[in-house]
Design a protein around this motif. Structure first.
Motif, PDB file in Angstrom:
ATOM      1  N   UNK A   1       6.790  10.473   4.145  1.00 47.78           N
ATOM      2  CA  UNK A   1       6.872   9.839   2.827  1.00 47.78           C
ATOM      3  C   UNK A   1       6.793   8.321   2.952  1.00 47.78           C
ATOM      4  N   UNK A   2       7.473   7.764   3.945  1.00 51.73           N
ATOM      5  CA  UNK A   2       7.448   6.309   4.143  1.00 51.73           C
ATOM      6  C   UNK A   2       6.045   5.841   4.509  1.00 51.73           C
ATOM      7  N   UNK A   3       5.335   6.619   5.338  1.00 52.67           N
ATOM      8  CA  UNK A   3       3.964   6.256   5.710  1.00 52.67           C
ATOM      9  C   UNK A   3       3.046   6.321   4.497  1.00 52.67           C
ATOM     10  N   UNK A   4       3.147   7.387   3.729  1.00 48.16           N
ATOM     11  CA  UNK A   4       2.319   7.522   2.520  1.00 48.16           C
ATOM     12  C   UNK A   4       2.595   6.357   1.572  1.00 48.16           C
ATOM     13  N   UNK A   5       3.863   6.011   1.401  1.00 45.25           N
ATOM     14  CA  UNK A   5       4.208   4.893   0.514  1.00 45.25           C
ATOM     15  C   UNK A   5       3.641   3.582   1.046  1.00 45.25           C
ATOM     16  N   UNK A   6       3.755   3.348   2.351  1.00 43.69           N
ATOM     17  CA  UNK A   6       3.217   2.117   2.935  1.00 43.69           C
ATOM     18  C   UNK A   6       1.699   2.045   2.759  1.00 43.69           C
TER      19      UNK A   6
ATOM     20  N   UNK B   1      -0.043   3.543   0.370  1.00 43.35           N
ATOM     21  CA  UNK B   1      -0.299   3.331  -1.055  1.00 43.35           C
ATOM     22  C   UNK B   1      -0.058   1.868  -1.426  1.00 43.35           C
ATOM     23  N   UNK B   2       1.029   1.288  -0.943  1.00 42.05           N
ATOM     24  CA  UNK B   2       1.315  -0.116  -1.254  1.00 42.05           C
ATOM     25  C   UNK B   2       0.219  -1.028  -0.696  1.00 42.05           C
ATOM     26  N   UNK B   3      -0.266  -0.708   0.499  1.00 37.66           N
ATOM     27  CA  UNK B   3      -1.373  -1.467   1.093  1.00 37.66           C
ATOM     28  C   UNK B   3      -2.622  -1.350   0.224  1.00 37.66           C
ATOM     29  N   UNK B   4      -2.901  -0.139  -0.236  1.00 36.28           N
ATOM     30  CA  UNK B   4      -4.065   0.074  -1.099  1.00 36.28           C
ATOM     31  C   UNK B   4      -3.933  -0.730  -2.388  1.00 36.28           C
ATOM     32  N   UNK B   5      -2.734  -0.781  -2.965  1.00 39.66           N
ATOM     33  CA  UNK B   5      -2.525  -1.549  -4.201  1.00 39.66           C
ATOM     34  C   UNK B   5      -2.798  -3.034  -3.973  1.00 39.66           C
ATOM     35  N   UNK B   6      -2.301  -3.576  -2.871  1.00 36.34           N
ATOM     36  CA  UNK B   6      -2.503  -4.995  -2.566  1.00 36.34           C
ATOM     37  C   UNK B   6      -3.986  -5.282  -2.359  1.00 36.34           C
ATOM     38  N   UNK B   7      -4.654  -4.425  -1.581  1.00 26.49           N
ATOM     39  CA  UNK B   7      -6.080  -4.631  -1.311  1.00 26.49           C
ATOM     40  C   UNK B   7      -6.917  -4.448  -2.571  1.00 26.49           C
ATOM     41  N   UNK B   8      -6.591  -3.459  -3.389  1.00 16.48           N
ATOM     42  CA  UNK B   8      -7.327  -3.232  -4.632  1.00 16.48           C
ATOM     43  C   UNK B   8      -7.199  -4.428  -5.560  1.00 16.48           C
ATOM     44  N   UNK B   9      -6.018  -4.977  -5.643  1.00 16.14           N
ATOM     45  CA  UNK B   9      -5.805  -6.161  -6.475  1.00 16.14           C
ATOM     46  C   UNK B   9      -6.666  -7.323  -5.991  1.00 16.14           C
ATOM     47  N   UNK B  10      -6.683  -7.545  -4.685  1.00 12.35           N
ATOM     48  CA  UNK B  10      -7.503  -8.629  -4.124  1.00 12.35           C
ATOM     49  C   UNK B  10      -8.984  -8.374  -4.370  1.00 12.35           C
ATOM     50  N   UNK B  11      -9.438  -7.134  -4.164  1.00 13.76           N
ATOM     51  CA  UNK B  11     -10.857  -6.813  -4.374  1.00 13.76           C
ATOM     52  C   UNK B  11     -11.249  -6.949  -5.843  1.00 13.76           C
ATOM     53  N   UNK B  12     -10.372  -6.534  -6.745  1.00 10.44           N
ATOM     54  CA  UNK B  12     -10.663  -6.693  -8.177  1.00 10.44           C
ATOM     55  C   UNK B  12     -10.792  -8.171  -8.549  1.00 10.44           C
TER      56      UNK B  12
END
Length: 147
Positions: free
Chosen positions: A13-18, A20-31
């Motif tokens: 669960x901690x890995x999946x959350x990490x 997902x959080x990484x994806x959110x940060x990268x998606x924000x930067x890419x957007x």
């Protein structure tokens, strides 16, 4: 099938959350980078995908997860902007490949630099050995590039 322990479940669960959080940060930067360059996120993905490649339309559609008609519209708009071109394959003239134009290559290099600048503060938190280990693990997890 072997059951996992509560501790393994928590680690998973901690890995999946990490991730997902990484994806959110990268998606924000890419957007943000896409908007700064007057591109949609799909157009940004197109330019990034075509760096150093000239895939067939079918393979490109599969890679981007787009229907062929949707990809055709995307390529039409990118051609009008002067960043991509279609050309017949050298090995099979019935097959159409997509490639970056010189303006497209320039835009892709600029965007690649923007992405590097956006991600650098995050990865700078890791020392060189950890960055290398993370890269190796991500490459193993994601597998070979399909194009």
């Amino acid at each position: 099938m072997q059951e996992s322990s509560p501790a393994q479940d928590e680690d998973q669960d901690a890995l999946v959350d990490a991730l997902a959080q990484t994806a959110f940060v990268l998606t924000s930067a890419l957007n943000r980078i896409a908007a700064d360059n007057d591109l949609s996120i799909t157009q940004l993905r197109l330019l990034g995908t075509l760096r150093g490649r000239s895939p067939q339309m079918k393979r490109l559609a599969d890679h981007l997860g787009l229907e062929k008609s949707t990809l055709s519209g995307l390529i039409d708009r990118a051609e009008r902007r002067g960043v991509v071109q279609r050309r017949p394959s050298e090995s099979d003239k019935r097959v159409v490949e997509v490639t970056l134009t010189p303006d497209g290559e320039s835009a892709a290099r600029r965007i690649e630099n923007d992405v590097r600048l956006a991600v650098e503060p995050i990865i700078r938190r890791l020392d060189a050995a950890d960055r290398d280990a993370l890269r190796v693990l991500l490459e193993r997890m994601l597998g070979p590039a399909p194009l």
